[in-house]
Every structure is written in structure tokens, then in C-alpha cells.
Design a protein around this motif. Sequence first.
Motif, short mmCIF file in Angstrom:
data_model
loop_
_atom_site.label_atom_id
_atom_site.label_comp_id
_atom_site.label_asym_id
_atom_site.label_seq_id
_atom_site.Cartn_x
_atom_site.Cartn_y
_atom_site.Cartn_z
N ILE A 199 -6.43 -28.81 -46.03
CA ILE A 199 -6.80 -29.80 -47.05
C ILE A 199 -5.64 -30.76 -47.30
CG2 ILE A 199 -7.38 -30.10 -49.48
CD1 ILE A 199 -8.96 -27.49 -49.32
N LEU A 200 -4.43 -30.21 -47.44
CA LEU A 200 -3.25 -31.05 -47.65
C LEU A 200 -3.06 -32.02 -46.49
CD1 LEU A 200 -0.60 -28.53 -49.05
CD2 LEU A 200 -1.70 -30.39 -50.29
N THR A 201 -3.24 -31.52 -45.27
CA THR A 201 -3.08 -32.38 -44.09
C THR A 201 -4.11 -33.50 -44.09
OG1 THR A 201 -2.24 -30.50 -42.80
CG2 THR A 201 -3.02 -32.41 -41.57
N ALA A 202 -5.37 -33.15 -44.35
CA ALA A 202 -6.45 -34.15 -44.31
C ALA A 202 -6.26 -35.20 -45.40
CB ALA A 202 -7.80 -33.46 -44.45
N VAL A 203 -6.02 -34.76 -46.63
CA VAL A 203 -5.88 -35.70 -47.75
C VAL A 203 -4.66 -36.59 -47.55
CG1 VAL A 203 -5.46 -35.89 -50.23
CG2 VAL A 203 -7.08 -34.20 -49.37
N ALA A 204 -3.53 -35.99 -47.16
CA ALA A 204 -2.31 -36.77 -46.97
C ALA A 204 -2.47 -37.79 -45.85
CB ALA A 204 -1.13 -35.84 -46.68
N MET A 205 -3.16 -37.43 -44.78
CA MET A 205 -3.34 -38.35 -43.66
C MET A 205 -4.31 -39.48 -44.02
SD MET A 205 -1.29 -37.72 -41.28
CE MET A 205 -1.95 -39.07 -40.31
N VAL A 206 -5.38 -39.16 -44.75
CA VAL A 206 -6.32 -40.21 -45.15
C VAL A 206 -5.63 -41.21 -46.07
CG1 VAL A 206 -8.41 -40.70 -46.47
CG2 VAL A 206 -8.39 -38.82 -44.82
N LEU A 207 -4.95 -40.70 -47.10
CA LEU A 207 -4.25 -41.58 -48.02
C LEU A 207 -3.10 -42.31 -47.32
CD1 LEU A 207 -4.09 -39.33 -51.23
CD2 LEU A 207 -5.68 -41.20 -50.73
N GLY A 208 -2.38 -41.57 -46.47
CA GLY A 208 -1.25 -42.18 -45.77
C GLY A 208 -1.67 -43.27 -44.80
N ALA A 209 -2.74 -43.01 -44.03
CA ALA A 209 -3.21 -44.01 -43.07
C ALA A 209 -3.77 -45.24 -43.79
CB ALA A 209 -4.28 -43.40 -42.16
N THR A 210 -4.54 -45.01 -44.87
CA THR A 210 -5.09 -46.12 -45.63
C THR A 210 -3.98 -46.97 -46.24
OG1 THR A 210 -7.05 -44.81 -46.16
CG2 THR A 210 -6.66 -46.77 -47.49
N GLY A 211 -3.04 -46.29 -46.90
CA GLY A 211 -1.91 -47.03 -47.46
C GLY A 211 -1.04 -47.67 -46.39
N GLY A 212 -0.94 -47.02 -45.24
CA GLY A 212 -0.16 -47.59 -44.15
C GLY A 212 -0.74 -48.90 -43.63
N ILE A 213 -2.08 -48.97 -43.56
CA ILE A 213 -2.72 -50.21 -43.13
C ILE A 213 -2.41 -51.34 -44.12
CG2 ILE A 213 -4.95 -51.34 -42.76
CD1 ILE A 213 -6.01 -48.67 -41.74
N VAL A 214 -2.51 -51.01 -45.42
CA VAL A 214 -2.22 -52.02 -46.45
C VAL A 214 -0.76 -52.48 -46.35
CG1 VAL A 214 -2.08 -52.45 -48.93
CG2 VAL A 214 -3.99 -51.12 -48.00
N LEU A 215 0.16 -51.53 -46.20
CA LEU A 215 1.58 -51.89 -46.09
C LEU A 215 1.86 -52.70 -44.83
CD1 LEU A 215 3.27 -48.55 -47.21
CD2 LEU A 215 3.32 -50.73 -48.44
N ALA A 216 1.19 -52.34 -43.73
CA ALA A 216 1.39 -53.09 -42.49
C ALA A 216 0.93 -54.54 -42.64
CB ALA A 216 0.64 -52.41 -41.34
N VAL A 217 -0.22 -54.74 -43.27
CA VAL A 217 -0.72 -56.10 -43.51
C VAL A 217 0.23 -56.85 -44.43
CG1 VAL A 217 -2.61 -57.44 -44.49
CG2 VAL A 217 -3.11 -55.44 -43.10
N MET A 218 0.77 -56.16 -45.44
CA MET A 218 1.73 -56.80 -46.35
C MET A 218 2.99 -57.21 -45.60
SD MET A 218 1.34 -54.29 -49.69
CE MET A 218 2.79 -54.99 -50.52
#
Length: 287
Positions: free
Chosen positions: A65-84
Motif C-alpha cells: 500500500i505504501l509503495t502504491a500510494v507513494a508512487m501514484v502521488l510521486g508520479a503525479t506530482g513529478g509530472i506537475v513539477l516537470a511541467v513547471m
Amino acid sequence: MTQPPASLTAVPVRHYGRWITAALAVAATVWLVVTLAASPALEPATVGHYLTQDFILAGVRTTLILTAVAMVLGATGGIVLAVMRLSDNPVLKALAAAFVWLFRGTPLLVQIVFFGFLGALLPRITVRVPLTGTILFDKPTSLVITGTVAAVLALSLNEMAYAAEIVRGGILAVDKGQTEAAHALGMTSAQTLRRIVLPQAMRVIVPPMGNEVITMLKSTALVSVIAGRDLMTAVQGVYAQNYKVIPLLAVAAIWYLALVSVLSIVQILLERRFGRGHHVHTGGAPR
């Protein structure tokens, strides 16, 4: 008239060194396995007994669960940061760069401990309505930021920094002509990113992101320092009582190896899926 040359007999090269090296490697591996298996400290019966205990399975579930939640949030936030970071807005670019600098520049263990003891810095979390002073939320930080929540925050924010660089590299790998063509067809920047750039960037993003998932799975073991209820926490709780450290660590290792093996297969399938139509000869060089 010239005579035709005599036929040549091809003699294969003898790779004696290769076979000797292989034999030595196999012998060393067999010796290591036999030595470890013969060690009385391993206790295979104890390993088998604890391998499928309820608290161990609960730890495995929390780890997933920790892996899945952290990766979903991390990947989503990573896309936003990359665009920024790729934005022409200097403020957004600077904020994204500062975020990446902070969370990549400090150890993950330090971040986990920091969020685990966030209550020492902020005793209470209070949310007020601006200009009115009306309190919408007010609770002790220790009740809000539990061990699991602290683990999710630390793992997710840390992953965002790394995912941002992976996504940014994937976006930069897409030819700029693709973006120009999309704009010429009347697409907005958001549509171009979602429909044109990201689908093509996935071929570059998937392999390192797959490695990030595997790394994240193993990194969850660090949350044991704040009692994150993961697999490593469950194992430590047992060997702290019965002192069977080696057998319990073997249990954890078996589960981590099994989970990583499954994730590796999924990663290979995803790489094949997004790599269709792109046949790149690597010449056997490591990726």
C-alpha cells in the motif's frame, strides 16, 4: 591461368578463460549457498514458520500500500513539477527547481524521521478562514500525522523530486517538431502535452520509472524507524522479543525478493508495450 585459392578451414577460437571464470563463479556460488544453508543461525524451520504468519502478511500488505500510494502521488506530482521546470514562468521554474534540490539533496531516512517527529516542530495543525479568524480544523499534529501518514508524506515527496527529473527527461526526448505540429493543428499546450508529448515520452519514462517502483518498495523498509507498520517493522517487532534476528531477516528478504520479482516482470511487459515500433540495437551493453 591463376589457380583458385585453396579452401580455408575455420578454426573456432577457444575461450578457455571464459570457461574457467564461469566454473569459478559457479563453484563460489555453490559454496556460498551451501555454507549459508548449513549455518545453524539460519534455522529454516523458523523461517518457514514465520513466513506466512498473519502479522507478516499484514506487513507485506502495508508495504504494498505504501509503495502504491507513494508512487501514484510521486508520479503525479513529478509530472506537475516537470511541467513547471519546463515552463517559461521563472517563478514556477524556480519553485520546482528548489523542491527537487531539497528532496533530492537530503537523505530519505532524514525526511522520514522529520515527518515522523513533525509534532515537535508544529504541535498543532490549525486551519483558519482568512480575515475572519474562524477555526475550521484544529488538532494535535501527533493525531493527524501518524506513523503511516508520515511515511506516505516522506516517500511521496521524495519520489516527486526524482519522478520530476525522469518525466522532464522524457519530455525533452520528444522532438520539438511534434509540439509545433500539434500547435499548428490548433491544439492547446495542455492538449499537446496530454495527447502528443507524454504518450511518446512514455517509452523513455517507463524503464527508469519501473526502477523507481522497485526502489520505492525496498525504501519502505526505512519507515520502520517511525513504526510504519510495514514488513520490516513487523519483522523487527518479532526478533526484538525472541532474538531470532537472522531467521526473521531471511523472512523479510524472501518477501522482498518475491515482490521485486513480480514488479520486474510487470516492468518488462510495460517496456515492451510502450516500446512497440522502436527497435533499438543495444549491442548487449547494459542500460
